[in-house]
Design a protein around this motif. Sequence first.
Motif, PDB file in Angstrom:
ATOM      1  N   UNK A  42       0.830  -1.195   0.000  1.00 50.48           N
ATOM      2  CA  UNK A  42       0.000   0.000   0.000  1.00 50.48           C
ATOM      3  C   UNK A  42       0.872   1.256   0.000  1.00 50.48           C
ATOM      4  N   UNK A  43       1.910   1.267   0.849  1.00 52.30           N
ATOM      5  CA  UNK A  43       2.826   2.403   0.922  1.00 52.30           C
ATOM      6  C   UNK A  43       3.564   2.591  -0.402  1.00 52.30           C
ATOM      7  N   UNK A  44       4.016   1.479  -0.996  1.00 55.96           N
ATOM      8  CA  UNK A  44       4.748   1.536  -2.261  1.00 55.96           C
ATOM      9  C   UNK A  44       3.858   2.081  -3.382  1.00 55.96           C
ATOM     10  N   UNK A  45       2.603   1.674  -3.406  1.00 56.74           N
ATOM     11  CA  UNK A  45       1.675   2.165  -4.432  1.00 56.74           C
ATOM     12  C   UNK A  45       1.436   3.653  -4.282  1.00 56.74           C
ATOM     13  N   UNK A  46       1.406   4.139  -3.058  1.00 60.93           N
ATOM     14  CA  UNK A  46       1.192   5.576  -2.831  1.00 60.93           C
ATOM     15  C   UNK A  46       2.436   6.376  -3.206  1.00 60.93           C
ATOM     16  N   UNK A  47       3.625   5.805  -2.972  1.00 57.57           N
ATOM     17  CA  UNK A  47       4.869   6.507  -3.267  1.00 57.57           C
ATOM     18  C   UNK A  47       5.140   6.611  -4.766  1.00 57.57           C
ATOM     19  N   UNK A  48       4.778   5.572  -5.512  1.00 57.27           N
ATOM     20  CA  UNK A  48       5.063   5.545  -6.937  1.00 57.27           C
ATOM     21  C   UNK A  48       3.764   5.464  -7.721  1.00 57.27           C
ATOM     22  N   UNK A  49       3.171   6.604  -8.053  1.00 57.63           N
ATOM     23  CA  UNK A  49       1.942   6.562  -8.841  1.00 57.63           C
ATOM     24  C   UNK A  49       2.229   5.929 -10.208  1.00 57.63           C
ATOM     25  N   UNK A  50       1.207   5.351 -10.802  1.00 62.20           N
ATOM     26  CA  UNK A  50       1.330   4.675 -12.087  1.00 62.20           C
ATOM     27  C   UNK A  50       1.825   5.664 -13.136  1.00 62.20           C
ATOM     28  N   UNK A  51       2.911   5.294 -13.811  1.00 59.29           N
ATOM     29  CA  UNK A  51       3.486   6.169 -14.835  1.00 59.29           C
ATOM     30  C   UNK A  51       2.786   5.933 -16.165  1.00 59.29           C
ATOM     31  N   UNK A  52       2.466   7.022 -16.832  1.00 62.80           N
ATOM     32  CA  UNK A  52       1.849   6.957 -18.146  1.00 62.80           C
ATOM     33  C   UNK A  52       2.971   6.903 -19.175  1.00 62.80           C
ATOM     34  N   UNK A  53       3.130   5.772 -19.833  1.00 61.13           N
ATOM     35  CA  UNK A  53       4.203   5.598 -20.817  1.00 61.13           C
ATOM     36  C   UNK A  53       3.807   6.129 -22.200  1.00 61.13           C
ATOM     37  N   UNK A  54       2.609   6.624 -22.304  1.00 59.97           N
ATOM     38  CA  UNK A  54       2.101   7.146 -23.564  1.00 59.97           C
ATOM     39  C   UNK A  54       2.668   8.555 -23.778  1.00 59.97           C
ATOM     40  N   UNK A  55       3.467   8.766 -24.829  1.00 55.85           N
ATOM     41  CA  UNK A  55       4.084  10.076 -25.039  1.00 55.85           C
ATOM     42  C   UNK A  55       3.153  11.115 -25.663  1.00 55.85           C
ATOM     43  N   UNK A  56       1.969  10.696 -26.084  1.00 56.27           N
ATOM     44  CA  UNK A  56       1.085  11.624 -26.781  1.00 56.27           C
ATOM     45  C   UNK A  56       0.550  12.679 -25.818  1.00 56.27           C
ATOM     46  N   UNK A  57       0.630  13.913 -26.234  1.00 53.67           N
ATOM     47  CA  UNK A  57       0.190  15.013 -25.383  1.00 53.67           C
ATOM     48  C   UNK A  57      -1.280  15.299 -25.630  1.00 53.67           C
ATOM     49  N   UNK A  58      -1.925  15.773 -24.590  1.00 53.84           N
ATOM     50  CA  UNK A  58      -3.339  16.130 -24.709  1.00 53.84           C
ATOM     51  C   UNK A  58      -3.507  17.627 -24.458  1.00 53.84           C
ATOM     52  N   UNK A  59      -2.492  18.374 -24.851  1.00 49.98           N
ATOM     53  CA  UNK A  59      -2.532  19.829 -24.680  1.00 49.98           C
ATOM     54  C   UNK A  59      -3.488  20.437 -25.702  1.00 49.98           C
ATOM     55  N   UNK A  60      -3.479  21.736 -25.737  1.00 47.06           N
ATOM     56  CA  UNK A  60      -4.290  22.467 -26.717  1.00 47.06           C
ATOM     57  C   UNK A  60      -3.714  22.214 -28.106  1.00 47.06           C
ATOM     58  N   UNK A  61      -4.598  21.985 -29.064  1.00 43.68           N
ATOM     59  CA  UNK A  61      -4.164  21.711 -30.436  1.00 43.68           C
ATOM     60  C   UNK A  61      -4.750  22.750 -31.377  1.00 43.68           C
ATOM     61  N   UNK A  62      -4.148  22.824 -32.557  1.00 41.96           N
ATOM     62  CA  UNK A  62      -4.683  23.716 -33.588  1.00 41.96           C
ATOM     63  C   UNK A  62      -5.993  23.124 -34.086  1.00 41.96           C
ATOM     64  N   UNK A  63      -7.093  23.868 -33.971  1.00 39.70           N
ATOM     65  CA  UNK A  63      -8.385  23.309 -34.392  1.00 39.70           C
ATOM     66  C   UNK A  63      -8.473  23.156 -35.907  1.00 39.70           C
ATOM     67  N   UNK A  64      -8.935  21.986 -36.322  1.00 37.77           N
ATOM     68  CA  UNK A  64      -9.131  21.700 -37.738  1.00 37.77           C
ATOM     69  C   UNK A  64     -10.612  21.531 -38.020  1.00 37.77           C
ATOM     70  N   UNK A  65     -11.006  21.770 -39.254  1.00 36.00           N
ATOM     71  CA  UNK A  65     -12.407  21.621 -39.635  1.00 36.00           C
ATOM     72  C   UNK A  65     -12.575  20.358 -40.483  1.00 36.00           C
ATOM     73  N   UNK A  66     -13.806  20.082 -40.847  1.00 40.05           N
ATOM     74  CA  UNK A  66     -14.132  18.867 -41.596  1.00 40.05           C
ATOM     75  C   UNK A  66     -13.354  18.759 -42.904  1.00 40.05           C
ATOM     76  N   UNK A  67     -13.093  19.881 -43.568  1.00 38.55           N
ATOM     77  CA  UNK A  67     -12.508  19.823 -44.903  1.00 38.55           C
ATOM     78  C   UNK A  67     -10.999  20.040 -44.922  1.00 38.55           C
ATOM     79  N   UNK A  68     -10.370  20.269 -43.757  1.00 38.10           N
ATOM     80  CA  UNK A  68      -8.913  20.406 -43.714  1.00 38.10           C
ATOM     81  C   UNK A  68      -8.261  19.074 -44.075  1.00 38.10           C
ATOM     82  N   UNK A  69      -7.211  19.142 -44.888  1.00 35.74           N
ATOM     83  CA  UNK A  69      -6.492  17.945 -45.321  1.00 35.74           C
ATOM     84  C   UNK A  69      -5.267  17.755 -44.423  1.00 35.74           C
ATOM     85  N   UNK A  70      -5.111  16.536 -43.913  1.00 35.10           N
ATOM     86  CA  UNK A  70      -3.931  16.201 -43.117  1.00 35.10           C
ATOM     87  C   UNK A  70      -2.822  15.766 -44.064  1.00 35.10           C
ATOM     88  N   UNK A  71      -1.626  16.272 -43.845  1.00 32.75           N
ATOM     89  CA  UNK A  71      -0.502  15.965 -44.727  1.00 32.75           C
ATOM     90  C   UNK A  71       0.787  16.158 -43.946  1.00 32.75           C
TER      91      UNK A  71
END
Length: 192
Positions: A42-71
Motif C-alpha cells: 500500500x505504501x509503495x503504491x502511494x509513493x510511486x503513482x502509475x506512470x503513463x508511458x504514452x508520449x502523446x500530449x493532450x494539450x491544446x491543439x490547432x483546431x481543424x475543420x471537416x474539410x482540412x487535409x492532413x498531410x
Amino acid sequence: MTTKDERLSFLEEMKDVRRIRKPNKADVKTPKELTPGHLERQRSAMDQPLKDRNPLTADIVEPLTAHDVLCWQRPGVQHGVFRKLRLGQYPIEARLDLHRMTVEEARREVFGFISDCVRYGLRSVLILHGKGERNPDGIAQLKSYTAKWLPELDDVLAFHSAQKRHGGTGAAYVMVRKGDHDKQRNREIHGS
C-alpha cells in the motif's frame, strides 16, 4: 427415450453416490487484519503513482475543420512512397475507428494501435477520426488531436488524409516504420 433396462443400469451404477452436504464454495472473506506485506504494498503504491508511458500530449491543439487535409511526412521518406500513400495505393492492413471516443480514449487507442502495427509488421494502416461535422462549432476535435499525435510517434513515417473511398478528410492513411524483426529479415534477404 431410454429403455427400462438402461434406467435400471444407470440406477445400479449410481447407488453409492451420496449428496454433498457442505456447499462447494470457496471461502473468500477478506482478512480483517492488514499484514506487514499489505501495508508495504500500500505504501509503495502511494509513493510511486502509475506512470503513463504514452508520449502523446493532450494539450491544446490547432483546431481543424471537416474539410482540412492532413498531410505530413518525416524527413527521409521518399516522394514516390509518400505519393502512393497519399493516393491510397498501398493495401490497408489495419483500421482504427475513433468515432464516439473521448480525447483520452482516442489518445490511448492511437498509441496502442501504432505500437501493435510495429509489433505485427503492419506498414500501411487507416485511422478513422471523423470530420466533426456534427459539432456545433465546426471543429473536428479528434481529427485535430490525431494530426498532433501522429508526428509525436517515432514509429509514424508519414500520414495523409484518405481518398474519398476510404473516408476522405474523415480518415488518414498512416505509414508505420518497420519493426526490428522486419528490418533484420530484409538484411538477411538482401545481404546487407
